[in-house]
Design an enzyme around this catalytic site. Structure first.
Site, PDB file in Angstrom:
ATOM      1  N   SER A 113      -6.371   3.964  -8.086  1.00 11.02           N
ATOM      2  CA  SER A 113      -5.050   4.581  -8.181  1.00 11.02           C
ATOM      3  C   SER A 113      -4.077   3.863  -7.260  1.00 11.02           C
ATOM      4  O   SER A 113      -4.479   3.148  -6.338  1.00 11.02           O
ATOM      5  CB  SER A 113      -5.127   6.061  -7.789  1.00 11.02           C
ATOM      6  N   ASP A 114      -2.796   4.044  -7.501  1.00 12.49           N
ATOM      7  CA  ASP A 114      -1.816   3.653  -6.500  1.00 12.49           C
ATOM      8  C   ASP A 114      -1.756   4.779  -5.467  1.00 12.49           C
ATOM      9  O   ASP A 114      -2.402   5.823  -5.615  1.00 12.49           O
ATOM     10  CB  ASP A 114      -0.455   3.406  -7.146  1.00 12.49           C
TER      11      ASP A 114
END
Length: 325
Positions: A263-264
């Site tokens: 994920s960011d």
């Protein structure tokens, strides 16, 4: 695949997976920021952390230069290797983009040279310096195609031409992965945000998506990139951290990508802000089902993934696949 992942010991991975508890499996999918060997000692020793992002601050060289026994990275790694039950080392990530100690021109400037060998050399130099400080994973290259110069992250990419961006992405991956794991980001359409506004919505047809915005990512995957980072934006109303069609079906199944999807920053938790998840538990469920293997800087997986598996809301085989990656 280029770099230190050649010749992965599948038998060792099978053995570790067979011996892992559910909590230890979840731990491999958890990536906190700026681990501290004192404050985070117990969770590292328990195997509740698989990797860590160092967004800023010291890594290793400065402490060694000053005569200190160990940097935070080295101290945390020592705990993981010697005090956790299975001794699985941590993976430390950082935004090593166009240099680490030696700073080179920004990616957009490098792209202006049209020189694949130069891009590869710059990335190899950055990676060689980073690995000396304990970094094993960089969140680069950024291969987003931007169609609006008002977007504030244009400088991080290789320009608006997908063919050139793809060739330079492959060169960057090969350069980085002589020493560290590389990450193609942000999957996908981040540079197409409406009005050049960061995090904004993206409306794009399949033809444009396939032939422009996915093209550099495919080049990075074909070059053996170790990781792909999900984007903050939505695509046609579906946030990328919950976009099962694009992550699990296109990237992983259609393209055969066998690396990690990360994920960011807090991107899983932001599914609540997008309005598609009721709470962090629901956000963790949607992200894992979509194919996000590692939750960066969010408590969603740490707090809820084990319970989701126990309740049957997330199949165990999906978690095992994430851990294996």
């Amino acid at each position: 695949m280029a770099g230190p992942w050649t010749g992965v010991d599948e038998a060792l991975i099978d053995d570790l997976l067979a011996r892992m508890t559910l909590a230890e499996k979840v731990g491999q999918c958890v990536q906190p920021a700026n681990l501290d060997p004192v404050a985070d000692h117990d969770r590292i020793a328990a195997g509740a952390v698989g990797s860590a992002l160092y967004a800023s601050g010291p890594l290793g060289g400065a402490e060694r230069d000053a005569g200190m026994d160990a940097s935070p990275v080295e101290a945390c790694q020592r705990i993981a290797r010697t005090q956790s039950r299975l001794g699985i080392p941590l993976v430390f990530g950082r935004d090593v983009i166009h240099g680490h100690r030696t700073v080179c021109p920004i990616p957009l400037g490098l792209a202006a040279t049209w020189d694949e060998d130069l891009v590869g050399a710059v990335c190899e130099l950055a990676a060689a310096e980073a690995v000396e400080d304990g970094v094993g994973w960089t969140f680069a290259p950024m291969v987003d195609i931007s169609e609006d110069p008002r977007w504030g992250r244009v400088a991080e990419g290789f320009g608006e031409a997908p063919a050139l961006s793809g060739r330079l992405a492959a060169a960057a991956v090969e350069g980085f992965q002589r020493h560290v794991a590389a990450t193609a980001k942000h999957f996908v359409g981040y540079g197409l945000a409406s009005g050049g506004r960061d995090y904004d919505t993206v409306q794009v047809g399949e033809n444009t998506l396939r032939n422009l915005h996915l093209r550099p990512f495919r080049a990075a995957v074909d070059a053996g990139v170790a990781a792909v980072m999900a984007a903050f934006n939505d695509v046609d109303g579906v946030p990328m951290h919950a976009h099962r069609r694009l992550i699990r079906e296109v990237l992983k199944q259609e393209w055969g990508f066998d690396g990690v999807v990360v994920s960011d920053w807090a991107g899983v938790a932001q599914l609540v802000d997008h309005g598609v998840a009721a709470d962090l538990r629901d956000a963790a469920r949607q992200a894992m089902l979509a194919g996000v293997d590692v939750d960066m800087a969010s408590d969603a997986y740490a707090d809820h993934l084990a319970g989701l598996v126990e309740d049957g809301d997330v199949p165990l085989d999906l978690l095992d696949d994430a851990v294996r990656r």
